[in-house]
Design an enzyme around this catalytic site. Structure first.
Site, PDB file in Angstrom:
ATOM      1  N   ARG A 289       1.173  -1.055  -0.051  1.00  0.00           N
ATOM      2  CA  ARG A 289      -0.032  -0.177  -0.464  1.00  0.00           C
ATOM      3  C   ARG A 289       1.283   1.155  -0.447  1.00  0.00           C
ATOM      4  NH1 ARG A 289      -5.258  -1.716   4.178  1.00  0.00           N
ATOM      5  NH2 ARG A 289      -4.824  -3.737   3.128  1.00  0.00           N
ATOM      6  N   ARG A 304       2.913   1.238   9.948  1.00  0.00           N
ATOM      7  CA  ARG A 304       1.721   1.629   9.060  1.00  0.00           C
ATOM      8  C   ARG A 304       3.001   1.765   8.087  1.00  0.00           C
ATOM      9  NH1 ARG A 304      -3.210   3.855   8.061  1.00  0.00           N
ATOM     10  NH2 ARG A 304      -2.965   4.023  10.113  1.00  0.00           N
ATOM     11  N   GLU A 376      -5.851  -1.162  16.043  1.00  0.00           N
ATOM     12  CA  GLU A 376      -6.764  -1.779  14.982  1.00  0.00           C
ATOM     13  C   GLU A 376      -5.270  -3.217  14.633  1.00  0.00           C
ATOM     14  OE1 GLU A 376      -7.589  -2.080  10.458  1.00  0.00           O
ATOM     15  OE2 GLU A 376      -7.609  -0.403  11.375  1.00  0.00           O
ATOM     16  N   SER A 379      -9.754  -6.226  10.701  1.00  0.00           N
ATOM     17  CA  SER A 379     -11.769  -5.676  10.535  1.00  0.00           C
ATOM     18  C   SER A 379     -11.998  -6.201   9.467  1.00  0.00           C
ATOM     19  CB  SER A 379     -11.078  -4.402   9.801  1.00  0.00           C
ATOM     20  OG  SER A 379     -11.980  -3.396   9.397  1.00  0.00           O
ATOM     21  N   ARG A 417       1.653  -6.326  12.864  1.00  0.00           N
ATOM     22  CA  ARG A 417       0.820  -5.565  14.089  1.00  0.00           C
ATOM     23  C   ARG A 417       1.049  -7.159  15.091  1.00  0.00           C
ATOM     24  NH1 ARG A 417      -3.469  -0.604  12.147  1.00  0.00           N
ATOM     25  NH2 ARG A 417      -1.871  -0.128  10.527  1.00  0.00           N
TER      26      ARG A 417
END
Length: 454
Positions: A289, A304, A376, A379, A417
């Site tokens: 990403r 991130r 987070e 999801s 994560r």
């Protein structure tokens, strides 16, 4: 993609629902396009009828030996008018399709309304955050003290937002992915898939990443790449690939932002036997990403990054069962955190904080002790028929008619994560990190990571 018939029937109602998602539906533009579409369709039908009638007159005139030149001229004129009308109708249909591709999914009635993430609703918590008798460090400091996490070398190799894991830490990262896959396959009934990491634009349109989120993707321009390869080749050289029928040599490819894309597209343009439902798929892949809209956020560490890994869960289900499937899929992701003994909470996202394709989403947030917050880590979303309509993924209902499937996806979990959470929650005062018991077998019996100077 939303059902255009629903938009035509209830445009004001749909606009209100979308406003809860902070999306302004272009009602005036849509209504104007729809009005012109109706007029053009009526016009083309009338022109076709007139041309057919005139063609019949030509046949009758010729059978009687009469001069049909005037009628022939009329048919030619009607043909020109019809071509113009059909051309404009195609333009209108394309404009409507473009509008539809920009519109997010409608929120389910159970989704809490809100303006931003502060309006998300906590559903439940699991586990009690550990109380440290020393000041806990963050994962960057822990990894660097271990001598196993290196951001500066990664930056030299690739740039910002990349990481280099070495030795036992790289092993732990691999062990996590293997553990997650084993649980989902053996205990939760998922079928493992090995999927392409490069996908075409149609696949990304199917799951909703294109056209709206193109800036977040890493694009591989195939034509340009081929031309560079051929710069120093003989003039007679040809492009180094011939795609399947219907695929152009210059169709660009994209690095996957998540394996949700290839997994969901397995059912694209298919009508599935209902006896095969639910289809439950999992894959461990890298994800890429650009994080175009996140500069200044989470710049320190592994939270991130441009490249990370996930074990993805995808379910393709009968529409009547999709909300039961959402609870099940969320529970599957929770199981990983529970087996690792990582405290977490489940959040129901509000209308304004959900992803583009989601009708309802639960976020799992793991406890990070150095920050003193939940962050987070997964999801889990029910997209209802939103993606299936784009992909034309269907099944035959009890009447034998094709009906759109419902698609669901979730992280089970984000590997990097999860590694961050383990480093921070299982750190010790001497700088070492204990290995969660369920991972020790995957680590060849290693029980702890020790600092390099220990």
């Amino acid at each position: 993609m939303l059902d255009i018939h629903l938009l035509r029937a209830q445009p004001d109602h749909i606009a209100r629902l979308l406003a809860a998602r902070n999306y302004v539906f272009p009602l005036a533009e849509f209504s104007a396009l729809e009005a012109e579409r109706k007029n053009l369709q009526t016009c083309t039908q009338e022109l076709q009828a007139r041309r057919n009638a005139a063609s019949k007159q030509i046949g009758n005139a010729k059978s009687r030996g009469e001069d049909a030149s005037a009628i022939l001229a009329e048919v030619a004129h009607l043909g020109d008018e019809l071509k113009q009308a059909e051309s404009r109708l195609d333009q209108i249909q394309a404009a409507l399709q473009h509008t539809l591709l920009q519109i997010p999914n409608l929120p389910h009635s159970s989704v809490p309304e809100g303006r931003n993430e502060s309006d998300n609703r906590e559903v439940r918590r699991w586990g009690t955050p550990r109380k440290f008798d020393f000041s806990p460090a963050d994962h960057v400091s822990i990894g660097e003290r271990l001598g196993l996490l290196d951001f500066s070398t990664a930056a030299k190799i690739s740039g910002a937002r990349f990481s280099l894991l070495m030795g036992p830490l790289a092993h732990l990262h691999r062990a996590l992915a293997q553990f997650m896959l084993d649980v989902h396959i053996r205990e939760h009934g998922y079928t493992e898939a090995y999927v392409p990491y490069l996908v075409n634009a149609e696949s990304l349109r199917g799951t909703g990443q294109l056209p709206k989120f193109k800036e977040d993707l890493f694009e591989i321009p195939r034509r340009k790449t081929a031309e560079l390869l051929l710069e120093n080749q003989p003039a007679a050289a040809t492009l180094p690939w011939n795609g399947p029928q219907g695929e152009r040599d210059d169709d660009d490819l994209y690095l996957i932002p998540t394996s949700e894309v290839p997994l969901s597209n397995i059912v694209r343009d298919r009508i599935i036997d209902p006896e095969l439902l639910p289809i439950k798929l999992t894959a461990h892949t890298p994800c890429f990403r650009s994080e175009a809209g996140s500069y200044g956020r989470d710049t320190r560490g592994m939270i991130r990054q441009h490249q990370f890994e996930k074990v993805e869960l995808v379910q393709i289900v009968h529409p009547a069962h999709s909300y039961k499937a959402l609870e099940e899929l969320t529970g599957h992701a929770e199981t990983i955190l529970q087996k690792l003994k990582l405290p977490y909470r489940v959040m129901a996202l509000c209308t304004a904080d959900m992803g583009f394709a989601a009708a309802k989403t639960y976020d799992l947030e793991v406890w990070l002790p150095q920050q003193g917050v939940y962050r987070e880590i997964s999801s889990c979303s029910n997209c209802e028929a939103f993606q299936a309509r784009r992909m034309q993924a269907r099944f035959r209902n009890e009447k034998g008619k094709p009906e759109l499937l419902h698609t669901l996806n979730g992280s089970g979990l984000a590997v990097g994560r999860t590694l961050v959470a383990i480093l921070e929650n299982f750190q010790n005062a001497d700088g070492s990190v204990s290995i969660p018991q369920v991972l020790q077998g995957y680590m060849g019996g290693i029980e702890r990571l020790a600092p390099r100077n220990a």
